[in-house]
Design an enzyme around this catalytic site. Sequence first.
Site, PDB file in Angstrom:
ATOM      1  N   GLY A   1       2.404  -5.896  -3.533  1.00 22.58           N
ATOM      2  CA  GLY A   1       3.800  -6.273  -3.378  1.00 22.58           C
ATOM      3  C   GLY A   1       4.058  -6.993  -2.068  1.00 22.58           C
TER       4      GLY A   1
ATOM      5  N   LYS B   1       6.082  -2.697   3.714  1.00 21.27           N
ATOM      6  CA  LYS B   1       5.391  -3.087   2.481  1.00 21.27           C
ATOM      7  C   LYS B   1       6.132  -2.451   1.309  1.00 21.27           C
ATOM      8  CE  LYS B   1       0.815  -3.247   2.207  1.00 21.27           C
ATOM      9  NZ  LYS B   1      -0.601  -2.800   2.001  1.00 21.27           N
TER      10      LYS B   1
ATOM     11  N   ASP C   1     -12.040  -3.067   0.847  1.00 17.21           N
ATOM     12  CA  ASP C   1     -11.418  -4.384   0.692  1.00 17.21           C
ATOM     13  C   ASP C   1     -11.259  -5.059   2.052  1.00 17.21           C
ATOM     14  OD1 ASP C   1     -10.480  -6.478  -0.777  1.00 17.21           O
ATOM     15  OD2 ASP C   1      -8.429  -5.714  -0.954  1.00 17.21           O
TER      16      ASP C   1
ATOM     17  N   GLY D   1       0.814  -9.023  -0.618  1.00 14.75           N
ATOM     18  CA  GLY D   1      -0.535  -8.516  -0.846  1.00 14.75           C
ATOM     19  C   GLY D   1      -0.692  -8.078  -2.278  1.00 14.75           C
ATOM     20  N   GLY D   2      -1.772  -7.355  -2.550  1.00 14.00           N
ATOM     21  CA  GLY D   2      -2.081  -6.927  -3.902  1.00 14.00           C
ATOM     22  C   GLY D   2      -1.012  -6.048  -4.516  1.00 14.00           C
TER      23      GLY D   2
ATOM     24  N   LEU E   1       7.079 -11.626   5.038  1.00  9.62           N
ATOM     25  CA  LEU E   1       5.920 -11.992   5.859  1.00  9.62           C
ATOM     26  C   LEU E   1       4.753 -12.454   5.011  1.00  9.62           C
ATOM     27  CD1 LEU E   1       5.930  -8.935   8.296  1.00  9.62           C
ATOM     28  CD2 LEU E   1       6.354 -11.307   8.926  1.00  9.62           C
TER      29      LEU E   1
HETATM   30  P1  AMP Z   1      -1.116  -6.627   2.562  1.00 11.60           P
HETATM   31  O1  AMP Z   1      -0.372  -6.213   1.359  1.00 11.60           O
HETATM   32  O2  AMP Z   1      -1.362  -5.480   3.502  1.00 11.60           O
HETATM   33  O3  AMP Z   1      -2.376  -7.379   2.223  1.00 11.60           O
HETATM   34  O4  AMP Z   1      -0.161  -7.659   3.380  1.00 11.60           O
HETATM   35  C1  AMP Z   1       0.187  -8.925   2.891  1.00 11.60           C
HETATM   36  C2  AMP Z   1       0.514  -9.837   4.052  1.00 11.60           C
HETATM   37  O5  AMP Z   1       1.671  -9.372   4.740  1.00 11.60           O
HETATM   38  C3  AMP Z   1      -0.581  -9.905   5.122  1.00 11.60           C
HETATM   39  O6  AMP Z   1      -1.563 -10.852   4.823  1.00 11.60           O
HETATM   40  C4  AMP Z   1       0.219 -10.259   6.353  1.00 11.60           C
HETATM   41  O7  AMP Z   1       0.415 -11.649   6.447  1.00 11.60           O
HETATM   42  C5  AMP Z   1       1.556  -9.580   6.134  1.00 11.60           C
HETATM   43  N1  AMP Z   1       1.566  -8.276   6.796  1.00 11.60           N
HETATM   44  C6  AMP Z   1       1.163  -7.082   6.281  1.00 11.60           C
HETATM   45  N2  AMP Z   1       1.319  -6.091   7.160  1.00 11.60           N
HETATM   46  C7  AMP Z   1       1.829  -6.648   8.284  1.00 11.60           C
HETATM   47  C8  AMP Z   1       2.200  -6.135   9.575  1.00 11.60           C
HETATM   48  N3  AMP Z   1       2.050  -4.834   9.878  1.00 11.60           N
HETATM   49  N4  AMP Z   1       2.688  -6.986  10.491  1.00 11.60           N
HETATM   50  C9  AMP Z   1       2.808  -8.312  10.188  1.00 11.60           C
HETATM   51  N5  AMP Z   1       2.473  -8.850   9.011  1.00 11.60           N
HETATM   52  C10 AMP Z   1       1.994  -8.045   8.051  1.00 11.60           C
END
Ligand code: AMP
Length: 832
Positions: free
Chosen positions: A524, A540, A637, A521-522, A518
Amino acid sequence: MERRISCSSSSALFFVFLLLSWPACSVSSGADTLSPDRPLLDDGVTALVSSGGRFRLGFFGPNGSTNRYVGIWYNNIPDQTVVWVANRRHPLTTLSGNLSLTTNGTLTITGEDNTTAIWSSGSPASGLRNPVARILDDGNFVVQEAGSNGNDSNSFAWQSFDFPTDTLLPGMALGQKQLRTGAILNINLTAWMSSTDPAPGQYVFGLDVRGDPQLFIWSDTRPYWRGGPWNGRWFSGVPEVRDGADGVISFNFNKDHLSYRPVSQSSTIVRWTMNSSGQLQLLVWAEQSWIVSWYIPKDRCDQIFLCGPNSYCRSNISPPCTCLPAFHPRNQRNWNMLDGSDGCTRTTPLDCLNNTDGFFTQSDTKLPDTSRSTVVANLSLEGCRALCLSNCSCRAYAELDIRTASGCLIWTEDLTDMTVYQRGLGQDLYVRLAAADLASASASESSHHHSGRNILLTVVLPLAILLFLACVAYSIWRWKKRFSQIHYEAEDKDMELPLFDLNTIKDATDDFSPDNKLGEGGFGPVYKGKLGEEQEIAVKRLSKTSTQGVDEFKNEITLIAKLQHRNLVKLLGCCIQGEERLLIYEYMSNGSLDNFLFGEAQTVFLDWRARYNIILGVARGLLYLHHDSRLRIVHRDLKASNILLDKDMNPKISDFGMARIFGGDESESITKRVVGTYGYMSPEYVMDGIFSIKSDVFSFGVLVLEIISGKRNRNVGQSMEQSNLLGNMWIMSKEGKCLDLVDTKFGHLLSENEVLRCVKVGLLCVQKQPEDRPTMSSVLAMLVSVDNISLLPEPKQPDQADRHHDKDCKLGDSGMSSLQLVPYPDTATNIL
Ligand code: AMP
């Protein structure tokens, strides 16, 4: 079914009928006054409306019930929110009620037979010549002489504010009041029996005026929760709600009388409600929903007398009860079985006659029960101490009013129902101890004050051995962690979070197939998965190479597991197996907000309504983090890519890897490791590493301005002038042209007033000085206020300090969007 009799008919026959029947005419809908010749009949529609249109009084039937009651509810809130009920014990069962005012000023409700009153307000002390009953704009239903000043409380012969149901409105008072008849009235809130039955329920909230008056909730007349006495700024057991807190409420406290009123936010709709499940809530109406901004009981220490006499409760440790220093458990056996209700007893008796006793300061307490304590006003703390020493029964003393540092409270019996809060939240309590115990009491608090051989043997040596053992254990743990596949069972128990098996998650994500990725992020990549047939999840996966992320991972688990709010992304569970660390979230089908705002392929354009709802949702989520728990959580953040959108475009704040918990009054912290994201960090955070809820408010302000303009605050690669969104917005706002910066695609769908309000609130949030920025509760109140925008304060010019640090910036592992400024060696530790 009886219908309302209308006065407008001119038919002669009908006129005769009117003369013969009683009452002659009924009140017309929308009027605010009832008079003896104009009763209110229950036709399912007609109601009185206060002159300013805020409240409505009439017959109603609660959802799920066919009974009829006379009540008061908000006129402009779509979900009928009833704040007062007259005949709560005696409902009518048909649409036949009649609320009338007798010629001597008594209100009565009669049913079908029109003769037997099922409810009456009682005759006023002094008869009225020409009475009227009026619903006022503050929700008070009053009986007074016609023609007298409608809002002057001296003119009220009777008022509903003296007989509350389950709701305390601004302007109402709790406590005791002497009526004109001389009778003493106890004014309490009594919960409904259930959400469909307004009959008096189990829980009563009120003021116990004995000793130093205290807030209480009683359950079936037994004390259930004690809010403690008022100390000039807050109720000792309610440290989160302070005088004038966030400009919403202010207490006015006289010996036996408490009232509360809104302070600066005149348009904010707030109420206190004692609900039928025993929870007292402070609710704020913000954009179509009631937000619970505070509630009690919240944790186990709110359970009255959980810890017995001379012991205190701490919610964050287990077992929760601790004896006061120099006291020991009264019943060691029960105490060992984690039952602290017997409390503790003194180790050495006091020696009053020889005057050798002294005092130990127990800081941060919820003061013991004051219903039998002595109150001496106008006495200094020194005088209070002397007074306590001169009385052989005195066990402890404390300051009465912390604002003026004056007045004296003295306890002459066991000290009961105490809590010790996080640093800074409570008050000092001075506990009397025998001279022999004073030293040991202080020692248990600060062992580093001791010196000498004894200390070496009793303190240092055991400590050294413990330290050594801890080092050995830690080394073994490290070794095992590195070389074997361990399932961290012990840690997992504390997490109170479902633990997923790695194979289940592999199945769900097709073995972390790149097709299911999907985003990243920072810490992984994030994968989409499916558990069983139905449940979609987002997983994640902490990168194995990222040693940095382990703390943040644990931080995120511990933190989110405790948080539940519709504007926070929900953590469903985790998986820690071998080197694999996974967080499993609810799946947010619309992904992150940044894709909609700045994404290259903006397939869907967010109209203004959607953006406005996102702004409000994020504000609510942040308000919850900052204010709605005893601990304050600073996200650190907040940015567009950390706002996820569900299928209905509801926003949810995600990514708590950087978040920090603040205890109670703690308002800011300093870190040497500045982590955050380009363009969203406040000046004081970038320059000095100081973060607080106000640094989140800054990020929120940036986010609001980005949502409105559709432009990033700092776009890597843009020049400073191009990218200074905050500065440009401020200038355009000053020149009255900020609509020019708004995304042009809005077209006619734009609500100009809402946009200008959001711009102004956004600019207030990004002011340079943290103290100039509003709190999130003020932000929300300003966003939904109906006051003219010009009444909002004028924002000062923003100063975006992270530009000064461009050279020091080191991009974090999230690539373009996230960065870590690490000007010093990384010594920061999580508060968790
Ligand atoms: P993060 O590490 O939380 O910043 O997530 C990185 C990316 O993964 C986000 O910008 C979203 O595009 C996607 N993402 C994270 N969590 C979710 C979720 N619960 N449902 C759908 N997409 C997600």
